[in-house]
Design a protein around this motif. Structure first.
Motif, short mmCIF file in Angstrom:
data_model
loop_
_atom_site.label_atom_id
_atom_site.label_comp_id
_atom_site.label_asym_id
_atom_site.label_seq_id
_atom_site.Cartn_x
_atom_site.Cartn_y
_atom_site.Cartn_z
N UNK A 94 18.77 41.33 -20.19
CA UNK A 94 19.73 40.32 -20.67
C UNK A 94 19.66 40.19 -22.19
N UNK A 95 18.46 40.25 -22.74
CA UNK A 95 18.31 40.21 -24.21
C UNK A 95 19.02 41.43 -24.81
N UNK A 110 22.74 41.04 -24.60
CA UNK A 110 23.23 40.09 -25.60
C UNK A 110 23.34 40.76 -26.96
N UNK A 111 22.31 41.55 -27.30
CA UNK A 111 22.35 42.26 -28.59
C UNK A 111 23.53 43.23 -28.58
N UNK A 150 26.81 41.17 -29.10
CA UNK A 150 26.93 40.60 -30.45
C UNK A 150 27.10 41.72 -31.49
#
Lengths: 457, 271
Positions: free
Chosen positions: B186-187, B190-191, B194
């Motif tokens: 998930x991290x 997200x990166x 973005x």
């Protein structure tokens, strides 16, 4: 506050998650009016007009700009706002609160152990403290107990991540409300003035209140970058910003590299070639003159079909930038303007009056008209945006990613130990909790307990 | 060894590994599972060669087109899985889920066009590297999480009745491991989103355009966010979380592979 209770409900967050998911799935399944495939919408409208009317009423033909979507997003924002606040309060409580460590408190914990041994000269709490220190726990000692913690500060990660979400949402709203988006098309040597009349198209947010700046941007030169085989690699435009006619900034706009002046970003967009055409009557009085802004069409050629302003003439033209005859057939060897040839058909009130093949600086006379292909330049279309929300948005992204990583990679862990000495027997009750990844916490606890056992053995 | 021969060699090893993992789990043969891991590791060798040869031939990293994207994703997923096996005992059986999915994705790579795509001017940006690398890391992590969740469900169903399943890692451990991979994925995801938004703003002057791939990526992100929210705040664990982890992968894979085949999208040129 009672009134706030429903808004800080985590259940509400889950319901909103599901609603957002549903509406986004609808947005990609149903043809959208302003989406990436407007033809799908047009086709549905032609086939099922009644259905499209119903979808319109429900706001489902432009889902991502619909009242339904904004209502859900607004509720999501309010919910996140209240949750951020309550989580921040919770995090502060976690930092401040000193647990009263007792035997019964530890026995209520899910992860716990008990170590007993016959009383000796060794100090039981020292052994526990040493074991905890070796695992990088910070320790607070009392007479018969120890409180230890690791990564306690990470309890702030969750509220700060939610704060970042709020910053992102606010930036998006602020950006949409105050944004300017437009475009201009310039031929080399020409300048654009930052005023509404000069934009090819312009849209501004409802709160775009700023006066237009009236500065100028001149297109000095357009560069076409080619591979050896003549295939185009990219295009760049050298721009100069001017204030009252004096140059103040120069830059080159190309892919992924806009030129920014006074918060206005100029992006390289479409490009092409522009022959300068002059049409005169027999007395050499100019009927029309100007650049034909020709777009790349096919087989290395550029084309245009347009009415000539303030006249009853219209023109259809194709430019062969690197013209060559191939068995009587005209073609262009590359996109490079090495040997330009303009094939021009001129119409007056819809009737063809001239058909000519023109090279630069060539004057053709026909049916009482003089047509002059004076010179050839390049043109660029520049997309222009101004969005003051971008720094806030990027700050939101940065804060969000950092604290998201902290939430899942830095887990606060707490361990408490209580020592009881009775009838020559020492008993150490040790227990703890982690906010997530309980299995690995249990493993760490086992190692700590084992370490204490070994040191008192 | 040519690129295609290497690729086929890798596919063959992964196919054998998949069969052995499935047979090992179904027929409860631990030896099969060990052999399967050996075949998966062996498959990595020609696979690495194929990727390196492609890189040299294309003159750019393997990040353009379905072939390069699928191949590197599987390569990463197999590496992740071997690391998990090395680090945690008894994880081999998760290969019965991870390797067959990897094998299918390799099938996609095999049938996709092998034509080398030029890096267009719009793609000549370091944001491309960040965007693509994190996409692959995210999907590979989600794939491992799905495998671990699958193993959780298998163990939960059979552990009381069979010693083979009893020897698999503890349920709490499997649940935690799946949670960790979802969280890390998930991290990364997200990166990925973005960095894509920042890149889009740099290239076109807008950070979000509701392009189908953007929207589906956001949908997949929200599904995982929902799962993590349920785990963190509602205390979802075990079976329910495992099923949702498996379901969520379908969203991620569709965003990654499916959307460009179904919709008109600005990302289509890169798949």
């Amino acid at each position: 506050m009672e009134i706030a209770r429903p808004f800080k409900s985590r259940r509400l967050a889950e319901v909103l998650f599901i609603l957002l998911l549903v509406i986004m799935v609808i947005g990609v399944f149903l043809p959208q009016k302003g989406g990436f495939s407007p033809e799908r919408y047009q086709s549905l409208k032609a086939q099922q007009p009644a259905l499209v009317r119903v979808l319109k009423v429900l706001g489902l033909v432009n889902v991502f700009s619909s009242w339904l979507f904004f209502t859900i997003l607004s509720l999501f924002f309010i919910n996140a706002l209240f949750c951020t606040w309550s989580r921040l309060q919770w995090a502060l409580r976690q930092l401040k609160r000193e647990k009263e460590v007792s035997k019964s408190f530890i026995q209520r914990l899910k992860v716990k152990a008990q170590i007993s041994w016959a009383k000796s000269s060794s100090k039981p709490l020292d052994a526990v403290a040493e074991a905890l220190s070796s695992k990088r726990f910070r320790i607070s000692r009392a007479k018969n107990s120890i409180s230890a913690w690791k990564n306690r500060w990470a309890v702030f990660a969750s509220p700060l991540f939610h704060l970042a979400l709020l910053i992102i949402l606010l930036s998006v709203v602020f950006g949409r409300a105050t944004r300017l988006e437009g475009a201009t098309r310039l031929v080399e040597g020409n300048a654009f003035t930052e005023a509404p009349r000069e934009y090819l198209h312009l849209s501004t947010g409802p709160l775009f209140a700023q006066e237009h700046q009236e500065f100028q941007v001149r297109l000095n030169e357009v560069y076409f970058d080619y591979e050896k085989d003549g295939l185009k690699k990219g295009t760049a435009s050298r721009l100069t910003a001017l204030e009252d006619g004096a140059p103040v900034k120069e830059g080159v706009a190309f892919a992924n590299h806009p030129v920014v002046y006074k918060g206005f970003s100029f992006y390289q967009g479409d490009y092409g070639l522009a022959p300068f055409l002059r049409i005169m009557d027999e007395q050499e009085k100019v009927i029309s003159e100007g650049y034909l802004v020709m777009k790349y069409e096919e087989d290395n050629t550029y084309a245009i079909s347009t009415d000539l302003e303030d006249t009853d003439y219209s023109v259809k033209a194709r430019l062969y930038p690197d013209a060559a005859r191939d068995g009587g057939h005209l073609r262009s060897k590359s996109e490079l303007p090495k040997n330009p040839l303009l094939v021009l058909t001129l119409y007056q009130a819809g009737n063809e009056v001239l058909h000519a093949f023109l090279s630069p600086n060539e004057l053709v006379s026909h049916s009482g008209l003089l047509v002059d292909f004076d010179h050839l330049r390049k043109w660029s279309e520049l997309a222009i945006t101004k969005d003051a929300s971008i720094p806030f948005l990027y700050a939101g992204f940065g804060i969000g990613i950092f604290f998201l990583a902290v939430i899942f990679l830095v887990v606060p862990r707490y361990i408490w130990a209580y020592v009881e000495e009775r009838e020559g027997i020492v008993k150490v009750y040790i227990g703890g909790r982690a906010l997530k990844y309980h299995s690995s916490f249990e493993r760490e606890m086992e190692q700590i307990v084992e370490s204490v056992r070994n040191s008192v053995r | 060894m040519s690129e295609i021969v290497s690729l086929w060699a890798a596919v063959t090893f992964y196919a054998v590994a998949s069969c052995l993992y499935i047979c090992g789990l179904v027929f409860k043969k631990e030896r099969f599972l060990s052999f399967a891991t050996g075949f998966a590791a062996l498959g990595l060798v020609p696979h690495t060669v194929a990727i390196a040869l492609r890189w040299i031939k294309a003159g750019h990293g393997p990040y353009l087109g379905a072939y390069e994207i699928s191949s590197v994703l599987v390569w990463l997923a197999v590496i992740f899985f071997l690391i998990v096996q090395h680090r945690y005992a008894g994880m081999q059986a998760a290969g019965a889920i991870i390797l067959p999915i990897s094998f299918l994705l390799m099938g996609l790579a095999i049938v996709a066009s092998k034509e080398i795509s030029e890096v267009s001017p719009a793609l000549q940006s370091y944001w491309l590297i960040i965007h693509v690398v994190f996409t692959k890391l995210a999907v590979a992590s989600f794939l491992i999480a799905t495998g671990v969740s699958g193993l959780y469900l298998v163990k939960e169903k059979h552990s009381k009745s069979d010693t083979f399943y009893m020897r698999l890692p503890r349920l709490e451990f499997l649940d935690d491991l799946s949670y960790r991979f979802v969280a890390v994925g998930f991290i990364f995801f997200t990166i990925m989103i973005t960095s894509g938004a920042i890149w889009a703003n740099k290239a076109w002057g807008r950070y979000w355009g509701w392009d189908p791939i953007e929207t589906w990526s956001l949908i997949a992100w929200m599904v995982y966010a929902f799962l993590l929210h349920l785990r963190l705040n509602v205390g979802w664990r075990g079976r329910k979380a495992a099923w949702l982890t498996i379901l969520a992968l379908a969203f991620a894979l569709f965003a990654y592979f499916g959307v460009a085949q179904v919709y008109k999208t600005i990302h289509a040129a890169y798949f």
